[in-house]
Design a protein around this motif. Structure first.
Motif, mmCIF file in Angstrom:
data_model
loop_
_atom_site.group_PDB
_atom_site.id
_atom_site.type_symbol
_atom_site.label_atom_id
_atom_site.label_comp_id
_atom_site.label_asym_id
_atom_site.label_seq_id
_atom_site.Cartn_x
_atom_site.Cartn_y
_atom_site.Cartn_z
ATOM 1 N N ILE A 1 0.821 -1.211 0.000
ATOM 2 C CA ILE A 1 0.000 0.000 0.000
ATOM 3 C C ILE A 1 0.856 1.263 0.000
ATOM 4 C CG2 ILE A 1 -1.678 1.350 1.348
ATOM 5 C CD1 ILE A 1 -2.721 -1.360 2.410
ATOM 6 N N HIS A 2 1.943 1.257 0.767
ATOM 7 C CA HIS A 2 2.673 2.498 1.013
ATOM 8 C C HIS A 2 3.972 2.663 0.240
ATOM 9 C CE1 HIS A 2 0.139 4.033 4.281
ATOM 10 N NE2 HIS A 2 0.006 2.770 4.666
ATOM 11 N N ALA A 3 4.628 1.586 -0.166
ATOM 12 C CA ALA A 3 5.930 1.730 -0.829
ATOM 13 C C ALA A 3 5.792 2.550 -2.103
ATOM 14 C CB ALA A 3 6.517 0.354 -1.143
ATOM 15 N N GLY A 4 6.626 3.563 -2.226
ATOM 16 C CA GLY A 4 6.617 4.431 -3.405
ATOM 17 C C GLY A 4 5.501 5.440 -3.446
ATOM 18 N N ALA A 5 4.657 5.507 -2.400
ATOM 19 C CA ALA A 5 3.448 6.344 -2.453
ATOM 20 C C ALA A 5 3.472 7.429 -1.387
ATOM 21 C CB ALA A 5 2.199 5.476 -2.286
ATOM 22 N N ARG A 6 4.369 8.366 -1.533
ATOM 23 C CA ARG A 6 4.409 9.496 -0.609
ATOM 24 C C ARG A 6 3.384 10.555 -1.026
ATOM 25 N NH1 ARG A 6 8.946 7.649 -2.477
ATOM 26 N NH2 ARG A 6 10.500 6.704 -1.102
ATOM 27 N N PRO A 7 2.859 11.332 -0.086
ATOM 28 C CA PRO A 7 1.941 12.410 -0.474
ATOM 29 C C PRO A 7 2.607 13.338 -1.488
ATOM 30 C CG PRO A 7 1.898 12.104 1.893
ATOM 31 C CD PRO A 7 3.015 11.239 1.387
ATOM 32 N N ASP A 8 1.852 13.747 -2.479
ATOM 33 C CA ASP A 8 2.395 14.613 -3.524
ATOM 34 C C ASP A 8 2.879 15.926 -2.915
ATOM 35 O OD1 ASP A 8 2.814 15.374 -6.344
ATOM 36 O OD2 ASP A 8 1.250 16.845 -5.910
ATOM 37 N N PRO A 9 4.150 16.295 -3.124
ATOM 38 C CA PRO A 9 4.679 17.501 -2.478
ATOM 39 C C PRO A 9 4.015 18.792 -2.948
ATOM 40 C CG PRO A 9 6.242 16.621 -4.076
ATOM 41 C CD PRO A 9 5.163 15.597 -3.923
ATOM 42 N N ALA A 10 3.454 18.802 -4.144
ATOM 43 C CA ALA A 10 2.845 20.031 -4.664
ATOM 44 C C ALA A 10 1.428 20.233 -4.153
ATOM 45 C CB ALA A 10 2.851 20.002 -6.193
ATOM 46 N N THR A 11 0.662 19.150 -4.029
ATOM 47 C CA THR A 11 -0.761 19.283 -3.704
ATOM 48 C C THR A 11 -1.169 18.580 -2.418
ATOM 49 O OG1 THR A 11 -1.380 17.286 -4.930
ATOM 50 C CG2 THR A 11 -1.265 19.351 -6.177
ATOM 51 N N GLY A 12 -0.333 17.680 -1.931
ATOM 52 C CA GLY A 12 -0.714 16.870 -0.781
ATOM 53 C C GLY A 12 -1.573 15.678 -1.137
ATOM 54 N N ALA A 13 -1.791 15.418 -2.419
ATOM 55 C CA ALA A 13 -2.607 14.282 -2.850
ATOM 56 C C ALA A 13 -2.055 12.996 -2.252
ATOM 57 C CB ALA A 13 -2.618 14.190 -4.368
ATOM 58 N N ARG A 14 -2.937 12.194 -1.646
ATOM 59 C CA ARG A 14 -2.481 10.981 -0.965
ATOM 60 C C ARG A 14 -2.217 9.843 -1.946
ATOM 61 N NH1 ARG A 14 0.268 8.358 0.615
ATOM 62 N NH2 ARG A 14 0.627 7.276 2.590
#
Length: 428
Positions: A12-25
């Motif tokens: 679920i989480h590997a490679g999936a950090r919140p988008d730094p520009a928008t915060g998109a999860r």
């Protein structure tokens, strides 16, 4: 993410950090061709491989990179390169290793399209393949010569569900100083992590179980980071000076990530087998439920295989999860979570009965695919393995009296009922 997290968390989480520009999860779909450089020095550093970043989406894309990081984490590798299909992944895996006159040793138990690619298509590059029964480790070792550059097998082979003793094959590869490439499409890293068993590279058709919903094609190559590409002169693309990068030596410069960087900077640059970001997005979504789906796939496959084995209209079932299988003990040892959901069975009545069976099914989909949430069937001898000789078909587990099942995650009773009514019509 670190490897201290469990499989269910990593998927679920590997490679999936919140988008730094928008915060998109959720990982955004970066639908862009190119990326703006900060300045001329930044651009030069990227093109000289002195800095990691984005240049052009044939090489790297943030959505695709997130998928590569997730797959690498699940497989226990140091890096991964995603590309346009499983077949593309196989060529990409071989590309830095091979050269005119070089050969690979391949298992006789492979997907028919892979047999064709290795026996016919790669000849156009001046490469060749020797096919060996990997149950005969002495024959495998004897097939290796001075021009051999890799050993290739599938963890759970398509179509027959044969399970490879990866550790035993890896020992042969290690003794010869060769990389072992394992196609882990049918098993997925949930059932088997070939790198833990000694594999150098792992390839996937992400089209199948990783995506899991039959929507997009894709491939991936996972780099273990464990192979010493400079131990001999067999792999000059990785160990010697690269003219296109002013003499840079990939292994000397990038160490464990040498293969990964070469596959991007040279492989994707020149072969262009690029995965599109929307396809990567669908696969990222699919992987989030991989462990849940694989548990149900295996549970259903075991129930269906047991039912088929006891049906008088069936000659035999090849599922390695059955105690009657010659590979049952191996499957319990190498694949303790299950022997997958791909197997074949022989219908009494031969070729004609198989055709009638396929045409009589209602719940099953007759498609040239596997690893879908839906149950799928195909008669391999007349389709995916049609290009092979009768001897090759038999060796691959795709004889004319055999059909291949990819068991889905529907209600197992419904799957069995559909097979029951179709068998009645096929063997009437």
């Amino acid at each position: 993410m670190t490897k201290t997290y469990g499989f269910d968390t990593l998927q679920i989480h590997a490679g999936a950090r919140p988008d730094p520009a928008t915060g998109a999860r959720q990982v955004p779909i970066y639908q862009t061709t190119a990326y703006v450089f900060r300045d001329a020095d930044h651009a030069a550093a990227l093109f000289n491989l002195q800095e990691v970043g984005y240049i052009y989406s044939r090489l790297t894309n943030p959505t695709v990179a997130a998928l590569g990081e997730r797959i690498a984490s699940l497989e226990g590798g140091v890096g991964a390169v995603c590309c346009s299909s499983g077949h593309a992944a196989q060529i990409m895996a071989l590309f830095p290793l091979m050269g005119p006159g070089r050969n690979i040793i391949a298992s006789t138990r492979l997907y028919g399209g892979t047999v064709t690619q290795f026996s016919q298509t790669i000849k156009r590059f001046g490469w060749s393949a020797k096919f060996v029964d990997f149950d005969d480790l002495d024959a495998l070792a004897a097939a290796i010569d001075d021009d051999t550059r890799a050993i290739f097998c599938e963890s759970i082979a398509n179509p027959g569900g044969y399970v490879t003793d990866i550790r035993a094959v890896a020992d042969v590869a290690d003794k010869a100083g060769l990389p072992l490439i394992v196609d882990n499409t049918s098993a997925t890293p949930y059932l088997c992590r070939p790198i833990d068993l000694g594999a150098t590279l792992v390839v996937h058709s992400t089209t199948k179980y990783l995506t899991g919903n039959g929507t997009v094609t894709g491939g991936a190559i996972v780099d273990s980071g464990n192979f010493n590409w400079s131990a001999s002169d067999k792999f000059p693309s990785l160990s010697t000076a690269e003219p296109a990068y002013h003499g840079l030596k990939f292994h000397e410069t990038f160490g464990p990530l040498a293969f990964t960087f070469h596959s991007i900077a040279v492989g994707l640059r020149d072969l262009g087998m690029t995965m599109n970001p929307q396809g990567a997005h669908y696969t990222l979504l699919g992987i989030e439920t991989l462990s849940l789906r694989m548990q149900r796939h295996v549970e259903n496959a075991r129930k269906v295989a047991e039912w088929l084995e006891n049906d008088p209209r069936v000659d035999f079932v090849t599922y390695a999860g059955l105690p009657s299988s010659p590979y049952y003990e191996r499957a319990q040892r190498v694949y303790p979570k299950g022997a997958g959901a791909l197997f074949t069975f022989a219908v009494k009545g031969g070729y004609e009965a198989c055709v009638k069976l396929v045409d009589s099914l209602e719940l099953f989909s007759h498609v040239a695919n596997l690893g879908d949430t839906r149950s799928l069937i195909i008669h391999s001898a007349s389709t995916t393995h049609r290009q092979l000789s009768p001897e090759q078909q038999k060796a691959a587990g795709a004889a004319p009296n055999v059909v291949r099942l990819s068991i889905g995650i529907e209600d197992a009773n419904d799957i069995i009922a559909d097979l029951d009514q179709a068998l009645s019509k096929a063997t009437a």
